[in-house]
Motif scaffolding. Sequence first.
Motif, PDB file in Angstrom:
ATOM      1  N   LYS A   1       0.734  -1.297   0.055  1.00 28.37           N
ATOM      2  CA  LYS A   1      -0.018  -0.045  -0.092  1.00 28.37           C
ATOM      3  C   LYS A   1       0.938   1.278   0.139  1.00 28.37           C
ATOM      4  CE  LYS A   1      -4.204  -1.922   2.310  1.00 28.37           C
ATOM      5  NZ  LYS A   1      -4.890  -1.770   3.556  1.00 28.37           N
ATOM      6  N   GLN A   2       1.906   1.243   0.770  1.00 30.36           N
ATOM      7  CA  GLN A   2       2.982   2.718   0.845  1.00 30.36           C
ATOM      8  C   GLN A   2       3.501   2.640  -0.367  1.00 30.36           C
ATOM      9  OE1 GLN A   2       5.430   1.144   4.233  1.00 30.36           O
ATOM     10  NE2 GLN A   2       4.074   2.095   5.420  1.00 30.36           N
ATOM     11  N   ASP A   3       4.122   1.357  -1.188  1.00 26.51           N
ATOM     12  CA  ASP A   3       4.631   1.647  -2.636  1.00 26.51           C
ATOM     13  C   ASP A   3       3.589   2.100  -3.520  1.00 26.51           C
ATOM     14  OD1 ASP A   3       6.953   0.569  -1.598  1.00 26.51           O
ATOM     15  OD2 ASP A   3       6.552  -1.312  -2.137  1.00 26.51           O
ATOM     16  N   PHE A   4       2.332   1.685  -3.325  1.00 22.73           N
ATOM     17  CA  PHE A   4       1.329   2.237  -4.230  1.00 22.73           C
ATOM     18  C   PHE A   4       1.303   3.740  -4.397  1.00 22.73           C
ATOM     19  CE2 PHE A   4      -3.060   3.112  -4.883  1.00 22.73           C
ATOM     20  CZ  PHE A   4      -3.241   2.940  -6.384  1.00 22.73           C
ATOM     21  N   ASN A   5       1.152   4.041  -2.831  1.00 26.16           N
ATOM     22  CA  ASN A   5       0.654   5.512  -2.566  1.00 26.16           C
ATOM     23  C   ASN A   5       1.960   6.475  -3.074  1.00 26.16           C
ATOM     24  OD1 ASN A   5      -1.694   4.995  -1.540  1.00 26.16           O
ATOM     25  ND2 ASN A   5      -0.955   4.875   0.666  1.00 26.16           N
ATOM     26  N   LYS A   6       3.290   5.773  -2.907  1.00 29.90           N
ATOM     27  CA  LYS A   6       4.323   6.577  -3.241  1.00 29.90           C
ATOM     28  C   LYS A   6       4.401   6.650  -4.741  1.00 29.90           C
ATOM     29  CE  LYS A   6       7.698   5.534   0.177  1.00 29.90           C
ATOM     30  NZ  LYS A   6       8.719   4.703   0.588  1.00 29.90           N
ATOM     31  N   ALA A   7       4.017   5.744  -5.336  1.00 33.76           N
ATOM     32  CA  ALA A   7       3.970   5.792  -7.088  1.00 33.76           C
ATOM     33  C   ALA A   7       2.890   6.813  -7.295  1.00 33.76           C
ATOM     34  CB  ALA A   7       3.755   4.362  -7.568  1.00 33.76           C
ATOM     35  N   ARG A   8       1.585   6.754  -6.702  1.00 37.69           N
ATOM     36  CA  ARG A   8       0.552   7.540  -7.130  1.00 37.69           C
ATOM     37  C   ARG A   8       1.113   8.931  -6.849  1.00 37.69           C
ATOM     38  NH1 ARG A   8      -5.079   6.940  -3.890  1.00 37.69           N
ATOM     39  NH2 ARG A   8      -3.502   7.604  -2.317  1.00 37.69           N
ATOM     40  N   ASN A   9       1.563   9.272  -5.818  1.00 37.73           N
ATOM     41  CA  ASN A   9       1.962  10.451  -5.332  1.00 37.73           C
ATOM     42  C   ASN A   9       3.177  11.216  -6.496  1.00 37.73           C
ATOM     43  OD1 ASN A   9       0.478  10.821  -3.291  1.00 37.73           O
ATOM     44  ND2 ASN A   9       1.871  10.153  -1.897  1.00 37.73           N
ATOM     45  N   ALA A  10       4.194  10.079  -6.823  1.00 41.41           N
ATOM     46  CA  ALA A  10       4.948  10.678  -7.798  1.00 41.41           C
ATOM     47  C   ALA A  10       4.366  11.079  -9.180  1.00 41.41           C
ATOM     48  CB  ALA A  10       6.008   9.410  -8.086  1.00 41.41           C
ATOM     49  N   LEU A  11       3.314  10.194  -9.620  1.00 43.11           N
ATOM     50  CA  LEU A  11       2.751  10.520 -10.865  1.00 43.11           C
ATOM     51  C   LEU A  11       2.012  12.050 -10.825  1.00 43.11           C
ATOM     52  CD1 LEU A  11       1.397   6.802 -11.730  1.00 43.11           C
ATOM     53  CD2 LEU A  11       3.145   8.178 -12.860  1.00 43.11           C
ATOM     54  N   LYS A  12       1.175  12.169  -9.720  1.00 41.16           N
ATOM     55  CA  LYS A  12       0.732  13.400  -9.393  1.00 41.16           C
ATOM     56  C   LYS A  12       1.820  14.492  -9.442  1.00 41.16           C
ATOM     57  CE  LYS A  12      -3.646  12.254  -7.081  1.00 41.16           C
ATOM     58  NZ  LYS A  12      -4.515  12.633  -7.954  1.00 41.16           N
ATOM     59  N   GLY A  13       2.778  14.283  -8.919  1.00 45.20           N
ATOM     60  CA  GLY A  13       3.865  15.329  -8.774  1.00 45.20           C
ATOM     61  C   GLY A  13       4.594  15.497 -10.448  1.00 45.20           C
ATOM     62  N   LEU A  14       4.508  14.307 -11.081  1.00 38.47           N
ATOM     63  CA  LEU A  14       4.830  14.677 -12.540  1.00 38.47           C
ATOM     64  C   LEU A  14       3.895  15.396 -13.393  1.00 38.47           C
ATOM     65  CD1 LEU A  14       6.973  13.922 -14.790  1.00 38.47           C
ATOM     66  CD2 LEU A  14       5.704  11.682 -15.080  1.00 38.47           C
ATOM     67  N   GLU A  15       2.533  14.986 -12.936  1.00 43.47           N
ATOM     68  CA  GLU A  15       1.606  15.605 -13.736  1.00 43.47           C
ATOM     69  C   GLU A  15       1.572  17.037 -13.417  1.00 43.47           C
ATOM     70  OE1 GLU A  15      -3.283  15.467 -14.019  1.00 43.47           O
ATOM     71  OE2 GLU A  15      -2.227  14.434 -12.267  1.00 43.47           O
ATOM     72  N   ASN A  16       1.681  17.514 -12.366  1.00 37.98           N
ATOM     73  CA  ASN A  16       1.779  18.913 -11.943  1.00 37.98           C
ATOM     74  C   ASN A  16       3.253  19.661 -12.528  1.00 37.98           C
ATOM     75  OD1 ASN A  16      -0.554  18.750 -10.084  1.00 37.98           O
ATOM     76  ND2 ASN A  16       0.748  18.278  -8.404  1.00 37.98           N
ATOM     77  N   PHE A  17       4.192  19.171 -12.585  1.00 42.30           N
ATOM     78  CA  PHE A  17       5.192  19.586 -13.104  1.00 42.30           C
ATOM     79  C   PHE A  17       5.266  19.831 -14.523  1.00 42.30           C
ATOM     80  CE2 PHE A  17       9.183  18.747 -15.642  1.00 42.30           C
ATOM     81  CZ  PHE A  17      10.092  19.671 -15.232  1.00 42.30           C
ATOM     82  N   LEU A  18       4.397  18.968 -15.368  1.00 46.41           N
ATOM     83  CA  LEU A  18       4.226  18.776 -16.806  1.00 46.41           C
ATOM     84  C   LEU A  18       3.162  20.136 -17.054  1.00 46.41           C
ATOM     85  CD1 LEU A  18       4.201  15.160 -17.888  1.00 46.41           C
ATOM     86  CD2 LEU A  18       6.173  16.955 -18.157  1.00 46.41           C
ATOM     87  N   LYS A  19       2.154  20.305 -16.117  1.00 42.42           N
ATOM     88  CA  LYS A  19       1.241  21.375 -16.274  1.00 42.42           C
ATOM     89  C   LYS A  19       1.894  22.589 -16.164  1.00 42.42           C
ATOM     90  CE  LYS A  19      -3.172  18.921 -14.768  1.00 42.42           C
ATOM     91  NZ  LYS A  19      -4.021  18.812 -13.760  1.00 42.42           N
ATOM     92  N   SER A  20       2.778  22.852 -15.310  1.00 36.82           N
ATOM     93  CA  SER A  20       3.529  23.937 -14.884  1.00 36.82           C
ATOM     94  C   SER A  20       4.489  24.168 -16.077  1.00 36.82           C
ATOM     95  CB  SER A  20       4.438  24.060 -13.746  1.00 36.82           C
ATOM     96  OG  SER A  20       5.435  22.920 -13.685  1.00 36.82           O
ATOM     97  N   GLN A  21       5.165  23.158 -16.690  1.00 34.76           N
ATOM     98  CA  GLN A  21       5.976  23.573 -17.957  1.00 34.76           C
ATOM     99  C   GLN A  21       5.350  23.833 -19.084  1.00 34.76           C
ATOM    100  OE1 GLN A  21       9.644  23.304 -18.166  1.00 34.76           O
ATOM    101  NE2 GLN A  21       9.037  23.562 -15.820  1.00 34.76           N
TER     102      GLN A  21
END
Length: 219
Positions: free
Chosen positions: A30-50
């Motif tokens: 579950k922790q690994d899954f949450n980390k992966a999900r958070n990483a993807l959300k972070g990437l999504e936000n970064f791409l939006k800002s770019q």
Amino acid sequence: MTSVLRFIFFVMCMVCGTVFSLPCLTVKSKQDFNKARNALKGLENFLKSQANSINYKVRALDKDMTLMEEDFKRRQWIKYNKHCYYIGDDSVKWTDAERKCREIGGYLVKIDDSSENSWMQQQISKSSKKTHYWLGSTDVVNGDWRWIYDQTQLSYKNFISGRPYPTSNSNSYTSNCITMYYSNGKWYDLLCNYGYPYVCESNFCKFYKAGYIITDYII
């Protein structure tokens, strides 16, 4: 009917058996899954800002290009042989002349043949400044004269007798920029820090609509 019920019962048994045989999600998974999900959300936000940053830069570039084109139209450019020329009458160093030409969408003039040289001499002789005019050539390597626009060597030359200084002459190490003198069209190699007016050239003419007038030349 009985056979249909048997088939449905069989399918339900298969599904239930598969579901209940799946392993439970552990705390670590579950922790690994949450980390992966958070990483993807972070990437999504970064791409939006770019993407927003790129859109802003594109809009700024469009604005700059529009302003440059308007400035280009306001200046008194003269057309000759499918190119446009602008005579800057402020006296500046060679490097500043090159910069000023770039800022208005051109480059310090490159002269390809005697016809262009004669035409250029006629134009600068009409100017109020009766002096030398910077051309777009310099010798970064002593004696190797090249056009700054495309770094090609001079295929056509119109130096006054005795110029440019031979490399054996100490003046050749300081006289690194070329001018044209207004009255005879002859070229001189002089110190780049001298203050002279200049001539800009541009290939921008082809972007103007037919019938647009620049001085007394119609494109």
